[in-house]
Scaffold this active site. Structure first.
Site, mmCIF file in Angstrom:
data_model
loop_
_atom_site.group_PDB
_atom_site.id
_atom_site.type_symbol
_atom_site.label_atom_id
_atom_site.label_comp_id
_atom_site.label_asym_id
_atom_site.label_seq_id
_atom_site.Cartn_x
_atom_site.Cartn_y
_atom_site.Cartn_z
ATOM 1 N N LYS A 122 0.833 -1.206 0.000
ATOM 2 C CA LYS A 122 0.000 0.000 0.000
ATOM 3 C C LYS A 122 0.869 1.258 0.000
ATOM 4 C CE LYS A 122 -3.819 -2.527 2.042
ATOM 5 N NZ LYS A 122 -4.599 -2.934 3.213
ATOM 6 N N GLN A 131 -4.637 -1.370 9.369
ATOM 7 C CA GLN A 131 -4.612 -2.724 8.799
ATOM 8 C C GLN A 131 -5.258 -3.723 9.772
ATOM 9 O OE1 GLN A 131 -3.696 -3.403 5.691
ATOM 10 N NE2 GLN A 131 -3.997 -5.604 5.881
ATOM 11 N N ASP A 142 -11.036 2.775 3.709
ATOM 12 C CA ASP A 142 -11.447 1.372 3.677
ATOM 13 C C ASP A 142 -12.955 1.226 3.502
ATOM 14 O OD1 ASP A 142 -9.507 -0.660 3.901
ATOM 15 O OD2 ASP A 142 -9.118 -0.167 5.998
HETATM 16 N N1 GUN Z 1 -7.090 -6.791 5.989
HETATM 17 C C1 GUN Z 1 -7.445 -7.548 4.919
HETATM 18 N N2 GUN Z 1 -8.053 -6.777 3.977
HETATM 19 C C2 GUN Z 1 -8.066 -5.524 4.464
HETATM 20 C C3 GUN Z 1 -8.560 -4.290 3.946
HETATM 21 O O1 GUN Z 1 -9.119 -4.178 2.843
HETATM 22 N N3 GUN Z 1 -8.367 -3.209 4.752
HETATM 23 C C4 GUN Z 1 -7.787 -3.290 5.970
HETATM 24 N N4 GUN Z 1 -7.671 -2.182 6.687
HETATM 25 N N5 GUN Z 1 -7.333 -4.416 6.474
HETATM 26 C C5 GUN Z 1 -7.472 -5.533 5.721
#
Ligand code: GUN
Length: 317
Positions: A62, A106, A129
């Site tokens: 990311k 995350q 998100d």
């Molecule tokens: N963990 C797995 N997929 C995601 C996501 O799309 N966003 C976040 N913040 N954590 C994750």
């Protein structure tokens, strides 16, 4: 002749890598435009608590992609014993900062941290998100601005491949907050007839076999078999499961098994989705590969959400 007939009966591949690159190119163009016309660079902050190896890979990707596309990014790595209150204090600081457009914490968070409180603390305008209840509510109303990234990526993949969603029967297997529920909402918004299945569903194959578009987001390697798939259906595999068993790999991967066995020998494991790839190949019309399918789109859509959040927060057209 025999091999040609076999060739003709294989599912087409929905190329997540190509679509992700396309979206990233569009986002990079938009970022350059915002910079030249408004002197603004969208800023994404990614927070990781603990050192779960999979999360470290995702967070790295990311941050790296943000930089590649010209966004500003910031990574906060907090120890696994961080308390809910400490994490909330960081989120509040980030909410207050004018220069921060997107905040991503995350998931999963280490046990002991109250995940829902953290999600609800994020300013909905910075919730790239799309997990905050305000954004979940907007999605349910068909007014999503920041939709969850993996579901939004699935829609992009379908639309850019020319798969007709309106009127199709879409069956979603899995009801998670991150994928199953939001992708069902996005499909409904595009006029699909949507069924959501889960662990308590009776006669799962009887329902999934009705699907023109089948979305598997369960977290069980190779769970969706040929018997679950209507011939010619479009199958989207959201699963990312690691397997290290050679026998299982042989059974799952068919023609590709030798290559996968080499990967297991070299790295100790290989990745398989929630769909049985060799069986889906025989029955589906189109399918996403794992890796190389939906996973790559999640990061691309996160970049797009960050730019969208920046545009709205800063009142840009
Ligand atoms: N963990 C797995 N997929 C995601 C996501 O799309 N966003 C976040 N913040 N954590 C994750």
């Amino acid at each position: 002749m025999k091999s040609r007939a076999k060739e003709e009966s294989r599912a087409g591949i929905l190329d997540g890598a190509r679509v992700a690159e396309e979206i990233k190119r569009e986002v990079a163009g938009e970022v350059a435009r915002m910079k030249s016309e408004h002197g603004v660079r969208p800023c994404l902050v990614v927070v990781q608590v603990g050192d779960d190896p999979a999360s470290t890979v995702y967070v790295g990707s990311k941050v790296r992609t943000s930089e590649e596309l010209g966004l500003l990014s910031e990574r906060h790595a907090l120890p696994a014993d961080t308390t809910t209150e400490e994490l909330l204090a960081l989120v509040h600081q980030l909410n207050e900062r004018e220069d921060v457009d997107g905040i991503l914490v995350q998931l999963p968070l280490p046990k002991g941290i109250e995940e829902q409180r953290v999600i609800e603390a994020i300013d909905p305008a910075k919730d790239v998100d799309g997990f905050h209840p305000v954004n979940v509510g907007r999605l349910a109303l068909g007014q999503a601005v920041l939709a969850p990234c993996t579901p939004a990526g699935i829609i992009e993949l379908l639309e850019r491949a020319g798969v007709i969603i309106a009127g199709a029967h879409a069956v979603v297997v899995g009801r998670s907050q991150i994928v199953g529920r939001p992708v069902a909402q996005l499909l409904l918004q595009r006029d699909a007839t949507v069924t959501i299945c889960h662990s308590k569903t009776r006669d799962l194959p009887g329902i999934t076999r009705q699907a023109d578009i089948l979305i598997a987001a369960i977290g069980r390697p190779g769970f969706i078999r040929g018997e679950h798939i209507k011939p010619g259906a479009t199958v989207i595999d959201v699963g990312i499961n690691r397997i290290s068993d050679e026998k299982a790999a042989r059974e799952l991967f068919g023609d590709e098994a030798e290559r996968r066995l080499e990967i297991i020998a070299r790295r100790g494991s290989t990745i398989v989705g929630d769909v049985h790839p060799a069986e889906a190949d025989r029955v589906a019309g189109l399918r996403t590969p794992v890796p190389g399918g939906v996973g790559l789109l999640t990061v691309a859509m996160l970049m797009r959400n960050t730019v969208e959040a920046a545009r709205r927060r800063r009142g840009l057209s």
